[in-house]
Enzyme design. Structure first.
Site, mmCIF file in Angstrom:
data_model
loop_
_atom_site.group_PDB
_atom_site.id
_atom_site.type_symbol
_atom_site.label_atom_id
_atom_site.label_comp_id
_atom_site.label_asym_id
_atom_site.label_seq_id
_atom_site.Cartn_x
_atom_site.Cartn_y
_atom_site.Cartn_z
ATOM 1 C CB THR A 119 38.927 37.011 37.855
ATOM 2 O OG1 THR A 119 38.715 35.694 39.308
ATOM 3 C CG2 THR A 119 38.286 38.124 37.593
ATOM 4 C CE1 TYR A 143 41.909 40.721 38.905
ATOM 5 C CE2 TYR A 143 40.535 39.699 40.137
ATOM 6 C CZ TYR A 143 41.665 39.688 38.995
ATOM 7 O OH TYR A 143 41.844 38.914 38.293
#
Ligand code: UFG
Length: 332
Positions: A119, A143
């Protein structure tokens, strides 16, 4: 026996598009998904489906043997940034610890190739944009850290074993399969385009614009929105490159290299629907950078990846079509 590709999280949003892309290109996907956020109905009937956990060694090993798995695409994981802040251990468990377990099964069973959903959150708030792969990785939420830790694991595993990998750092994934076969079905989604098409179809009364004082042209946040089918296509190219050049691993941004502001996205939704969303101007959301745009030169050069749907109106149209289909025929 025919060779197959293991797709973890293949019943989820991006994973289900990858399953279609694999099939469309003549590969045989096999899905493993625990159906916590995925949908059984998102996986085509003719694709083998295993319900279970990626950290279950016996189940994963049996699946690898049964279907002659030669590579894995790993989508399973948790993806909600604010939740990662309030419940970090869930993210280090689902994204980092479970991937470690999966990798152990992969290595023990001599699966040689691995494609990982990373990501743009690994970069945190970049000092400059477009952001290149070599720029500092300083995630600002668990995250991003949980995914970066997996990138580190992959590099070490590739150095130690007969194994190569491709980590694709996704920017803002949106849209749905152009043929309407799958889309984003997640309940309670928070992503801008998904939320905007829900509002356009009356599932929500209005849409919030989080922050109007960013250092961008119109003051709203700018992101690099990439059509999910272009992203899925990048995974298939990655698979073929990993097989063709088993000595090489890759870490690559996946975006279009240009961005749109929140206002521009909502304008596109208004254009496509020929209607006007009710917009609420609200304060900034915590941890949002002003602009996040990929430098995608590396994936274009190395993979010859050529996006087919680099068109905001089209992304919105496909997202809207899927949302409409969910209203008419809810997925289970
Ligand atoms: N936004 C709104 N209103 C909404 C939802 C979003 O104004 O209802 C704004 C956000 O503030 C941001 C932009 O729209 O400026 C995009 O927000 P998203 O929530 O759609 O996506 P993010 O950019 O926050 O998240 C994406 C990925 C994450 C990844 C992150 C990295 O979805 O997986 O980028 O920063 F971690």
């Amino acid at each position: 026996m025919q060779k197959s590709i293991l797709v973890t999280g293949g019943a989820g949003y991006i994973g289900s598009h990858a399953v279609l892309a694999l099939k469309d290109n003549g590969w045989n996907p096999v899905v493993i998904d625990n159906l916590v956020t995925g949908f059984r109905g998102a996986v085509p009937q003719d694709v083998p489906f295993v319900e279970g956990n990626i950290a279950d060694h016996d189940l994963v090993s049996a699946t690898i043997k049964k279907y002659n798995i030669i590579a894995a695409m790993h989508f399973a994981g948790s993806v909600v940034v604010p939740e990662s802040v309030s419940d970090p251990l869930k993210y280090y468990y689902n994204n980092t610890a479970n991937t470690r377990s999966l990798l152990e099964s992969i290595i023990k069973n001599e699966v040689r190739h691995f494609i990982f959903s990373s990501t743009a959150a690994t970069y945190g708030i970049p000092e400059t944009t477009p952001v290149h792969e070599d720029m500092p990785k300083i995630p600002i939420n668990p995250y991003g850290t949980s995914k970066l830790m997996t990138e580190y694991m992959l590099a070490d595993v590739a150095a130690a074993h007969d194994f190569n990998y491709c980590a694709l750092r996704y920017f803002n994934v949106a849209g749905a399969d152009p043929k309407g076969r799958t889309g984003q079905s997640t309940a309670g989604a928070t992503h801008l385009i998904k939320v905007a098409v829900e509002a356009a179809l009356g599932k929500r009364d209005s849409i919030s614009i989080f922050g109007t004082d960013y250092d961008t042209e119109d003051g709203t946040g700018v992101r690099d929105y990439i059509h999910v089918s272009d992203l899925a296509a990048a995974h298939v190219i990655a698979l073929e490159k990993l097989i063709d050049s088993p000595e090489d691993s890759h870490i690559l941004n996946c975006g279009y290299g240009h961005g749109f502001s929140v206002t521009q996205v909502l304008d596109a939704v208004d254009r496509v629907t020929n209607n006007k969303l009710v917009r609420n101007l609200e304060p900034r959301r915590a941890g949002d950078p002003d602009a996040l745009i990929s430098d995608n030169s590396k994936i274009k050069q190395r993979f010859g990846w050529t996006p087919q749907y680099d068109d905001l109106n089209l992304i919105v149209k496909h997202a809207l079509a899927w949302e409409q289909r969910l209203i008419e025929n809810p997925i289970a």
